[in-house]
Design a protein around this motif. Structure first.
Motif, PDB file in Angstrom:
ATOM      1  N   GLY A  91     -43.549  92.630  12.071  1.00 34.56           N
ATOM      2  CA  GLY A  91     -43.993  91.963  10.854  1.00 34.56           C
ATOM      3  C   GLY A  91     -43.273  92.484   9.631  1.00 34.56           C
ATOM      4  N   LYS A  92     -42.849  91.551   8.806  1.00 36.79           N
ATOM      5  CA  LYS A  92     -42.076  91.864   7.606  1.00 36.79           C
ATOM      6  C   LYS A  92     -42.999  91.828   6.385  1.00 36.79           C
ATOM      7  N   LEU A  93     -42.883  92.840   5.546  1.00 41.06           N
ATOM      8  CA  LEU A  93     -43.716  92.897   4.349  1.00 41.06           C
ATOM      9  C   LEU A  93     -43.448  91.720   3.422  1.00 41.06           C
ATOM     10  N   PRO A  94     -44.488  91.174   2.782  1.00 38.29           N
ATOM     11  CA  PRO A  94     -44.250  90.157   1.749  1.00 38.29           C
ATOM     12  C   PRO A  94     -43.624  90.819   0.520  1.00 38.29           C
ATOM     13  N   ARG A  95     -43.085  90.001  -0.344  1.00 38.57           N
ATOM     14  CA  ARG A  95     -42.422  90.550  -1.542  1.00 38.57           C
ATOM     15  C   ARG A  95     -43.410  91.334  -2.399  1.00 38.57           C
ATOM     16  N   ARG A  96     -44.626  90.838  -2.498  1.00 37.44           N
ATOM     17  CA  ARG A  96     -45.666  91.580  -3.234  1.00 37.44           C
ATOM     18  C   ARG A  96     -46.715  92.062  -2.243  1.00 37.44           C
ATOM     19  N   HIS A  97     -46.960  93.351  -2.250  1.00 39.18           N
ATOM     20  CA  HIS A  97     -48.027  93.885  -1.398  1.00 39.18           C
ATOM     21  C   HIS A  97     -48.884  94.837  -2.223  1.00 39.18           C
ATOM     22  N   LEU A 118     -40.266  78.204  12.579  1.00 33.01           N
ATOM     23  CA  LEU A 118     -40.032  78.642  13.953  1.00 33.01           C
ATOM     24  C   LEU A 118     -40.672  79.989  14.271  1.00 33.01           C
ATOM     25  N   TYR A 119     -40.985  80.781  13.238  1.00 32.09           N
ATOM     26  CA  TYR A 119     -41.569  82.102  13.506  1.00 32.09           C
ATOM     27  C   TYR A 119     -42.895  81.895  14.232  1.00 32.09           C
ATOM     28  N   PRO A 120     -43.082  82.497  15.402  1.00 34.01           N
ATOM     29  CA  PRO A 120     -44.194  82.108  16.282  1.00 34.01           C
ATOM     30  C   PRO A 120     -45.554  82.710  15.966  1.00 34.01           C
ATOM     31  N   TYR A 121     -45.631  83.616  15.002  1.00 37.52           N
ATOM     32  CA  TYR A 121     -46.893  84.298  14.742  1.00 37.52           C
ATOM     33  C   TYR A 121     -47.238  84.248  13.252  1.00 37.52           C
ATOM     34  N   PRO A 122     -48.521  84.354  12.905  1.00 37.66           N
ATOM     35  CA  PRO A 122     -48.869  84.446  11.481  1.00 37.66           C
ATOM     36  C   PRO A 122     -48.160  85.621  10.823  1.00 37.66           C
ATOM     37  N   THR A 123     -47.625  85.400   9.633  1.00 38.13           N
ATOM     38  CA  THR A 123     -46.866  86.430   8.935  1.00 38.13           C
ATOM     39  C   THR A 123     -47.795  87.398   8.206  1.00 38.13           C
ATOM     40  N   TYR A 124     -47.220  88.504   7.756  1.00 34.89           N
ATOM     41  CA  TYR A 124     -48.004  89.450   6.953  1.00 34.89           C
ATOM     42  C   TYR A 124     -48.614  88.754   5.738  1.00 34.89           C
ATOM     43  N   GLU A 125     -47.834  87.904   5.099  1.00 31.86           N
ATOM     44  CA  GLU A 125     -48.320  87.229   3.899  1.00 31.86           C
ATOM     45  C   GLU A 125     -49.549  86.381   4.207  1.00 31.86           C
ATOM     46  N   GLU A 126     -49.508  85.679   5.324  1.00 33.88           N
ATOM     47  CA  GLU A 126     -50.663  84.876   5.724  1.00 33.88           C
ATOM     48  C   GLU A 126     -51.850  85.761   6.072  1.00 33.88           C
TER      49      GLU A 126
END
Length: 774
Positions: free
Chosen positions: A315-321, A759-767
């Motif tokens: 999982g990649k961090l969103p720009r704002r965390h 195409l990314y198969p999973y919910p992202t960190y941002e979501e």
């Protein structure tokens, strides 16, 4: 049941098959008016349209409040706010001391309380009286079942939360043994022998070799220091859990034994220093601070890593965390506020004084904590809170993450344990006080604590060593893995003065004030010493805060160790005094021997590990390193002397802890491989194909995607070489497999930034961390 109704009861009926297998409620359905003359009654799902549907209390033999049958949505909708103020429900579902005193005969109550001090068993006649009173009270609360609630050695993997506890529910019934019939009727009752003790199957709980497969019996016995309560129609009885031979295979039993050790050595110490000699009991107290993350349940179910491991493996961090410090103490999102309010109300009703709820530092991270109470009761309350919070979250379509590090790159979660020791007369060992006896005891107590932390440094580290906690200890968001004592800079100077010959009473425990220098705002009273959030064991005015405890684990094991090392320090000081050393000189000697464990600097600094090494303090920065010391000769001597573990129990717990670590890492690596091969790589292939006509636009995609395949294959190859020896396996998983998992993750997270977002198969960190925000 179709049959005749007589005197309000259904007799000689025939069970129908209309009850769905997944439904555990019974409904009483009266036939329509046209059929009322026949008095036909059905229990279950009536084929005829019913005019009335009610839940039925099978013990009271009467219907409960009517309710409408509704189809459940796929995701639960928010329910209306409770009509009754939560404060009006406080302690109504717990059989606490006040309720016990009101309902039990005076003599029975007195004997029960005396047994708590002496450790004497409750006699059978009193057991019968107590069981009958608790049964009647529980029935008033709507209880139909009872359950012995115990705490197996299965926590610490980071994902479990309420699974730290275990229950088997039994209906509050028993046969009428006065009947001469071969098939005896049964009646509603709580048998006294089943309130105080029980037998269950212990075959599938972690035991470290203390029991064999063909010897499966295990036994539960009521912890009389922790009150019973009613939750969801079940009377819960907090229990210790032991094998047929009395060996502990749980977290509560060591805690109870450690309280006994603390009581014994504490009373011995008070007698030797001639302070509070009228005390009859020494207690340990705990106030915990539970941190956790809240996310949407539907997104949770779409992440195999969260479901299997409790944390994200990619999982990649969103720009704002959290870099703007915007979340800390900000108002929680509406949905989360509803969750916190409901959990607070439920816990207050169960007799737990929940006092604090707020947003934490990381996005989607929150904290709740109660007022302190007796350590055994408080440890139970923490496991109960995790269970209640998970249940309430599910009703709102949310999910709670108790893992120490659910999301890489942002703060993880801990569970600070605010621990203190006091007498039944109200004297706190860790409060400086205003009178000379209290001030003297304070200095003496810290000498004992310093001895325990220094001489038994490794076992303190072991009690917070598990796979989840390895992600946060020493990561600039939690204390380092080096165990040290922070008594405050002022007290540190006093320690040095005592070592040089100064009297014990030289410490000035005077509170200061923080003045805003504004006419509308008064000065705030400050503590005697400033806080140190980088220390694993800082002084906080009237207690010590064990900050290294992981958010997913039970508090019972860490507090058991705190009690044990404190009792050991008390014993060491008493031995010196009993051998002829003066009180002052004995304290000075302990401080001199253990001075190097006291550190008041910045535990996050790069210089501290170097300095700790010079001082001889161990830096056991991984779980395998720490657990290798748990059953050492020195540790076994401590536990045997204090009556906490036998050598066999010590070996067994070390084995169980190592098994837990290796199992956790094994699940994580297999989940990562599965996510990459079934989700990430197919997405990479599809994404790369879109650049076939214009390969120059593909950039780093081909090389990155190919590298993922290469590194995951390497991970699989390394996993196949895993050794079988328990200690070697844990070390291999830590030192070889984990770094390769991080290598795979680095590439996958890079690919996430390159892939077509659809195409990314999973919910992202941002979501995950923002989707439930309004």
């Amino acid at each position: 049941v179709d049959g005749s109704e007589k005197d309000g009861r259904v007799n000689q009926g025939t069970l129908t098959t209309h009850i769905p297998a997944e439904t555990m409620d019974f409904f009483l359905c009266r036939a329509p008016a046209a059929k009322q003359d026949s008095e036909d009654v059905q229990v279950g799902c009536c084929s005829a349209p019913a005019t009335k549907v009610e839940r039925y209390d099978v013990l009271a033999e009467q219907p409960l409040l009517a309710q409408e049958e509704e189809e459940e949505d796929e995701f639960p909708q928010e329910e209306p706010e409770p009509e009754i103020d939560a404060l009006e429900w406080m302690s109504t579902a717990i059989f606490d001391n006040k309720t016990m005193q009101q309902r039990l005969p005076g003599a029975v109550y007195t004997r029960f309380k005396e047994a708590m001090v002496t450790g004497a068993p409750t006699n059978e006649e009193d057991q019968k009286v107590i069981a009958d009173v608790i049964f009647k009270w529980a029935r008033e609360q709507g209880a139909v079942n009872f359950a012995h609630w115990f705490f197996p050695m299965r926590g610490g993997g980071g994902a479990y939360g309420a699974m730290s506890g275990a229950i088997k529910m039994d209906t509050m019934i028993d046969l009428d043994w006065s009947s001469a019939e071969a098939t005896k009727p049964f009646r509603a009752i709580l048998p006294h022998e089943r309130l105080f003790a029980g037998e269950t199957d212990g075959s599938s709980f972690p035991n470290g070799g203390l029991r064999a497969t063909h010897r499966a019996a295990a036994f539960t016995t009521w912890d009389r220091s922790s009150p019973c309560f009613v939750l969801d129609g079940t009377l819960r009885i907090p229990c210790a859990f032991v094998t047929h031979l009395g060996a502990c295979i749980d977290d509560k039993t060591p805690l109870l034994r450690s309280n006994d050790a603390l009581n014994k050595q504490g009373l011995r110490l008070l007698k030797n220093i001639k302070i509070s000699t009228d005390a009859k009991a020494i207690h340990s107290f705990l106030g915990w601070e539970q941190e956790f993350f809240v996310i949407r349940a539907d997104l949770y179910r779409k992440r195999p890593d969260l479901v299997n491991c409790g944390r994200t493996l990619i999982g990649k961090l969103p720009r704002r965390h959290q870099q703007g410090e915007l979340n800390y103490f900000a108002p929680p999102p509406d949905q989360v506020q509803t969750l916190l309010n409901r959990a607070q109300a439920a816990m207050l009703r169960l007799g737990v004084p929940m006092a604090v709820l707020h947003n934490e530092v990381a996005c989607a991270q929150h904290e709740m904590s109660p007022i302190y109470c007796h350590s055994s009761f408080s440890c139970d309350n923490n496991v109960l809170f995790m269970e209640v919070l998970e249940r309430e979250a599910e009703k709102l379509g949310l999910h709670v993450l108790f893992h120490e590090k659910p999301f890489a790159g942002i703060n993880g979660s801990g569970k600070h344990n605010n621990w203190s020791v006091g007498t039944d007369t109200g004297l706190n060992f860790f409060h400086p006080g205003k009178e000379d006896p209290a001030r003297t005891l304070f200095v003496t107590a810290i000498a004992c604590l310093a001895h325990g932390l220094c001489q038994h440094n490794e076992v303190v580290r072991c009690c917070v060593a598990h796979a989840g906690n390895d992600h946060r200890l020493g990561a600039q968001e939690a204390p380092p893995a080096i165990i040290s004592l922070y008594p405050g800079t002022g007290f540190e100077a006093h320690v040095d003065a005592i070592i040089k010959g100064a009297p014990l009473l030289g410490y000035k425990a005077e509170k200061a004030s923080a003045d805003p220098r504004a006419s509308a705002a008064m000065p705030a009273v400050c503590g005697v010493e400033d806080r140190n959030r980088t220390a694993p064991f800082p002084f906080c005015g009237n207690r010590f805060e064990f900050r290294a405890v992981g958010s997913s684990q039970s508090c019972a094991f860490p507090i058991a160790i705190c009690n044990t090392i404190m009792a050991s320090g008390m014993a060491a000081l008493s031995s010196l005094i009993e051998s002829g050393t003066s009180h002052r000189d004995a304290v000075a000697k302990l401080f001199k021997q253990n001075r190097h464990v006291i550190f008041t600097g910045n535990g996050y600094s790069s210089e501290w590990p170097k300095e700790a090494k010079k001082r001889g303090l161990p830096n056991l920065n991984t779980t395998p390193l720490a657990l290798a010391t748990f059953n050492s000769k020195k540790a076994k001597a401590l536990f045997s002397e204090m009556g906490i573990f036998t050598p066999e129990e010590c070996d067994a717990r070390a084995e169980a802890l190592l098994e837990n670590y290796s199992t956790t890492l094994g699940v994580e690596v297999s989940t990562l491989i599965q996510m990459v091969e079934s989700g990430i790589l197919p997405a990479c292939v599809t994404d790369l194909a879109t650049y076939e006509a214009l390969p120059g636009l593909a950039g780093e995609r081909k090389g990155t995607y190919s590298s993922i395949k290469t590194e995951v294959d390497k991970l699989k190859g390394l996993l196949a070489k895993k050794p079988r020896d328990l200690q070697k396996e844990a070390t291999y998983l830590c030192d070889v497999i984990r770094p390769q998992m991080l290598a795979v993750r680095k590439l996958v997270d890079k690919a996430e930034g390159l892939l077509d977002k659809n195409l990314y198969p999973y919910p992202t960190y941002e979501e995950l961390i923002y989707a439930h925000h309004s």
